[in-house]
Design an enzyme around this catalytic site. Sequence first.
Site, short mmCIF file in Angstrom:
data_model
loop_
_atom_site.label_atom_id
_atom_site.label_comp_id
_atom_site.label_asym_id
_atom_site.label_seq_id
_atom_site.Cartn_x
_atom_site.Cartn_y
_atom_site.Cartn_z
N HIS A 171 2.76 -15.81 -29.43
CA HIS A 171 2.54 -14.73 -30.38
C HIS A 171 3.00 -13.43 -29.73
O HIS A 171 2.55 -13.09 -28.64
CB HIS A 171 1.05 -14.59 -30.73
CG HIS A 171 0.49 -15.75 -31.47
ND1 HIS A 171 0.31 -15.74 -32.83
CD2 HIS A 171 0.06 -16.96 -31.04
CE1 HIS A 171 -0.21 -16.89 -33.21
NE2 HIS A 171 -0.37 -17.64 -32.14
N HIS A 185 3.81 -22.32 -28.82
CA HIS A 185 4.36 -21.11 -29.41
C HIS A 185 3.72 -19.89 -28.78
O HIS A 185 2.62 -19.96 -28.23
CB HIS A 185 4.20 -21.09 -30.94
CG HIS A 185 2.79 -21.17 -31.43
ND1 HIS A 185 2.03 -22.33 -31.38
CD2 HIS A 185 1.99 -20.22 -31.97
CE1 HIS A 185 0.84 -22.08 -31.89
NE2 HIS A 185 0.78 -20.81 -32.24
#
Length: 139
Positions: A105, A103
């Site tokens: 940010h 993932h």
Amino acid sequence: MAAYDSSNIFAKILRGEFSAHKVYEDETALVIMDVFPQSRGHLLVIPKAASRNLLDADSAALAAVMPLVQRAAKAALSATGADGIRLAQFNEAPAGQTVFHLHFHVIPVYEGTPLASHGGGKAGDVELAELAALIAAQL
């Protein structure tokens, strides 16, 4: 490096087994609000392809998701009025990774306002829902 574990929270969110404040979704990725934001408007871009992190990710999956990371950054900047964007991506626990599904940010930065710690305090659901709608309107 350990194997990918499909019981991680992001895999559960992708399968619809756990709720999230969704900003955007397409065939490659999901964009959600970080419930432990470092700043107002902190997003997570989560590729749908299963990988632990950047180190084991398929290069085609990376190529497909990076334009969305850029779009999410532009949308967050526009919607929040932030002064800049910090992009962060952690690989393995010693580097700060706490959820072992790749993932990214997308963290709005406001001049004169320090970022909260990674994984710090939880944001309220009303605020997250409002920010999700504002940012989604810019995507």
